[in-house]
Design a protein around this motif. Structure first.
Motif, PDB file in Angstrom:
ATOM      1  N   GLN A 228      32.415 -11.786  55.631  1.00 59.80           N
ATOM      2  CA  GLN A 228      32.511 -10.381  56.005  1.00 59.80           C
ATOM      3  C   GLN A 228      31.148  -9.712  55.877  1.00 59.80           C
ATOM      4  OE1 GLN A 228      35.621  -8.523  53.746  1.00 59.80           O
ATOM      5  NE2 GLN A 228      37.227  -9.860  54.542  1.00 59.80           N
ATOM      6  N   ALA A 229      30.582  -9.336  57.003  1.00 57.48           N
ATOM      7  CA  ALA A 229      29.243  -8.767  56.993  1.00 57.48           C
ATOM      8  C   ALA A 229      29.177  -7.438  56.256  1.00 57.48           C
ATOM      9  CB  ALA A 229      28.753  -8.571  58.432  1.00 57.48           C
ATOM     10  N   ASP A 230      30.282  -6.698  56.242  1.00 62.47           N
ATOM     11  CA  ASP A 230      30.262  -5.383  55.592  1.00 62.47           C
ATOM     12  C   ASP A 230      30.693  -5.445  54.128  1.00 62.47           C
ATOM     13  OD1 ASP A 230      32.845  -6.092  56.132  1.00 62.47           O
ATOM     14  OD2 ASP A 230      33.508  -4.088  56.719  1.00 62.47           O
ATOM     15  N   THR A 231      30.898  -6.636  53.577  1.00 65.69           N
ATOM     16  CA  THR A 231      31.260  -6.787  52.173  1.00 65.69           C
ATOM     17  C   THR A 231      30.103  -7.466  51.446  1.00 65.69           C
ATOM     18  OG1 THR A 231      33.606  -6.999  52.729  1.00 65.69           O
ATOM     19  CG2 THR A 231      32.923  -7.764  50.558  1.00 65.69           C
ATOM     20  N   LEU A 232      29.471  -6.726  50.536  1.00 66.93           N
ATOM     21  CA  LEU A 232      28.284  -7.247  49.852  1.00 66.93           C
ATOM     22  C   LEU A 232      28.604  -7.842  48.491  1.00 66.93           C
ATOM     23  CD1 LEU A 232      25.720  -4.393  50.628  1.00 66.93           C
ATOM     24  CD2 LEU A 232      26.242  -6.445  51.947  1.00 66.93           C
ATOM     25  N   ASP A 339      28.886   1.592  46.605  1.00 69.24           N
ATOM     26  CA  ASP A 339      28.394   2.681  47.445  1.00 69.24           C
ATOM     27  C   ASP A 339      26.864   2.679  47.486  1.00 69.24           C
ATOM     28  OD1 ASP A 339      30.978   3.489  47.966  1.00 69.24           O
ATOM     29  OD2 ASP A 339      31.009   5.010  46.392  1.00 69.24           O
ATOM     30  N   ALA A 342      25.728  -0.206  49.670  1.00 67.10           N
ATOM     31  CA  ALA A 342      25.953   0.082  51.098  1.00 67.10           C
ATOM     32  C   ALA A 342      24.944   1.073  51.643  1.00 67.10           C
ATOM     33  CB  ALA A 342      27.376   0.602  51.296  1.00 67.10           C
ATOM     34  N   THR A 347      21.491  -5.454  55.561  1.00 71.51           N
ATOM     35  CA  THR A 347      22.469  -6.287  54.859  1.00 71.51           C
ATOM     36  C   THR A 347      21.755  -7.517  54.324  1.00 71.51           C
ATOM     37  OG1 THR A 347      24.238  -5.555  56.336  1.00 71.51           O
ATOM     38  CG2 THR A 347      24.610  -7.572  55.079  1.00 71.51           C
ATOM     39  N   ARG A 351      25.412 -12.721  48.673  1.00 67.82           N
ATOM     40  CA  ARG A 351      26.419 -11.829  48.126  1.00 67.82           C
ATOM     41  C   ARG A 351      26.421 -11.876  46.590  1.00 67.82           C
ATOM     42  NH1 ARG A 351      25.666 -10.470  52.385  1.00 67.82           N
ATOM     43  NH2 ARG A 351      27.087 -10.263  54.178  1.00 67.82           N
ATOM     44  N   ASP A 379      41.073  -5.920  49.263  1.00 71.77           N
ATOM     45  CA  ASP A 379      40.199  -4.751  49.214  1.00 71.77           C
ATOM     46  C   ASP A 379      39.189  -5.004  48.106  1.00 71.77           C
ATOM     47  OD1 ASP A 379      38.913  -2.362  49.032  1.00 71.77           O
ATOM     48  OD2 ASP A 379      40.692  -1.153  48.581  1.00 71.77           O
ATOM     49  N   ARG A 381      36.861  -3.329  47.031  1.00 70.04           N
ATOM     50  CA  ARG A 381      36.526  -2.187  46.181  1.00 70.04           C
ATOM     51  C   ARG A 381      37.428  -2.165  44.952  1.00 70.04           C
ATOM     52  NH1 ARG A 381      33.287   1.705  48.070  1.00 70.04           N
ATOM     53  NH2 ARG A 381      34.348   3.382  46.929  1.00 70.04           N
TER      54      ARG A 381
END
Length: 443
Positions: A228-232, A339, A342, A347, A351, A379, A381
């Motif tokens: 997942q590119a948007d999950t660091l 946050d 992000a 990116t 990870r 999720d 988060r």
């Protein structure tokens, strides 16, 4: 292999004398009870010599250096641009320049703390005596600020550390524990105590026995995060009854992370628990010393830079015992960190995995804070709860023996595995303790 430095038997204490009089005396009383000889300028008896020559000679004759830096720059010897305190720090860094971990123990009061306010008031009173002109006083203040910034910058290198302190107890306890760690006092004393079993199992191996469900859940979640590119980053919870092998499992995770070529960081917050302590602790592990309290922005920037180089595995052995510790971790630390990550530029290539070790069974988790690891709509988060740790069964022990103890014969392996169960065929309580303390428990 480098030759280890000697034990700390003598220390040179560098601190401006008049404004730091009380902490200097506190340090002297504390370390002399270890016992360690401590060198203070007020104890010297060679008034005919140049002060700077005596300082340098006495410093280089000691086994280590303690730097206590408050708010006063101090006296500058004739012919020098730096105060004697700054010169002592420079001499110390030069003297031990070849050491990867030099014996320099640095202490700066945490901004806004009791110690910080007391030392600032003391420094201001003395500055008013020394320099009636406010412009001269301000110039002296700025020199001290620049000097402390140089100390912090030097301490950011590998093998170095600054110890922020809140009060005199923090200061003394920090120095005494640092000296004991350096001298490996506990390790040497332990060698004179009871010996462990001959067949004692390394914690990293013991922690993997019977933990396939937890490891598989972690590995699956890591693969999801990497796709997942948007999950660091993702955080995982290790939980189960107290003393059910949590710390051994953490050691197994260290070995797994190293095998996976992750950078593994592990450590316990020095100043209590809670989200602020976690921010400071992770910053310390990443060599981002913070003298002004928690700074999530600086921490995130450092993390992003490290994640460009390699994946990170951070293991936190405990969050303490507060009832709201898990919720505070998620809302006070984890989500603000995500946050801040992000908000960074771009990116990173890798990870962050964070593993939190808790020492009680997990109550019914709140879905908005804690989720079972591997859930269909993960999720990240939220804190991802790995399957609960359970005690070992005789099948777990037998499988481990089959895999690891090739030198044992089949009858020996069966005998040991059978001994892991009681007369009814059920495993006894605390198999972990039995394995840990009694090794293979067989003749």
């Amino acid at each position: 292999m480098p030759v280890p430095l000697p034990e700390i038997g003598s220390l040179f204490l560098s601190a401006t004398a008049r404004d730091c009089e009380t902490p200097r005396k506190d340090i002297k009383r504390a370390v002399e009870k270890i016992p360690v000889l401590i060198t203070l300028q007020e104890d010297w008896t060679n008034p005919a010599a140049y002060v700077e020559d005596v300082c340098r000679d006495k410093l280089t004759a000691c086994d280590g250096y303690v730097g206590l830096f408050g708010h006063r720059y101090g006296w500058t010897p004739p012919g020098f641009q730096e105060s004697i305190t700054e010169l002592e720090f420079r001499w110390a860094t030069h003297h031990w320049r070849a050491c990867h971990t030099p014996p320099l123990f640095l202490f700066i009061p945490r901004t806004g703390s009791e110690a910080d306010l007391t030392l600032k008031a003391s420094a201001e009173a003395i500055l008013a005596e020394e320099f009636p002109d406010e412009a001269v006083r301000e110039a002296s203040r700025q020199k001290q600020i620049a000097f402390k910034a140089a100390v912090v910058a030097w301490a950011g290198g590998p093998g170095r550390l600054i110890n922020p302190f809140n009060d005199s107890i923090d200061l003394v306890a920090g120095l005494v524990s640092t000296i004991h760690h350096w001298n490996q006092k506990l390790i040497r004393e332990a060698s004179d105590g009871p010996r462990g079993a001959i067949g004692r199992i390394p914690d990293s191996e013991l922690g993997a026995i019977g933990r396939e469900p937890q490891m598989q859940a972690l590995k699956r979640a890591r693969r999801t995060v990497n796709k997942q590119a948007d999950t660091l980053a993702a955080a995982f919870l290790v939980h189960g009854p107290e003393n059910w092998g949590q710390l051994q499992f953490a050691q197994a995770l260290v070995s797994w992370g190293q095998d996976e070529e992750m950078i593994v960081l592990t450590g316990q917050p020095l100043y209590g628990h809670g989200s602020a302590a976690l921010t400071l602790q992770l910053g310390a592990l990443l060599q981002v010393p913070s003298l002004d309290g928690p700074d999530m922005g600086r921490l995130a920037a450092r993390l992003l830079a490290r994640l460009e180089e390699s994946p990170l595995l951070v293991i936190l052995p405990s969050l303490g015992g507060a009832p709201d510790r898990l919720g505070d971790f998620v809302t006070g630390f984890w989500r603000p960190l995500l946050d801040a990550l992000a908000a960074g530029p771009g990116t990173p290539a890798h990870r962050l995995l964070c593993v939190v070790v808790d020492h009680t069974p997990l109550a019914a988790p709140a879905d908005d804070l804690i989720q079972p690891a591997g859930s269909a709509a993960a999720d990240f988060r939220c804190l991802q709860a790995l399957p609960e740790l359970t005690d070992l069964t005789d099948e777990d022990v037998e499988a481990w023996l089959e895999e690891s103890c090739r030198k044992l014969t089949a009858p020996q392996r069966r005998a040991i595995a059978a001994d892991a169960a009681d007369a009814a065929g059920k495993p006894p309580v605390y198999v972990y303790n039995r394995l840990d303390l009694n090794g293979f428990w067989a003749n």
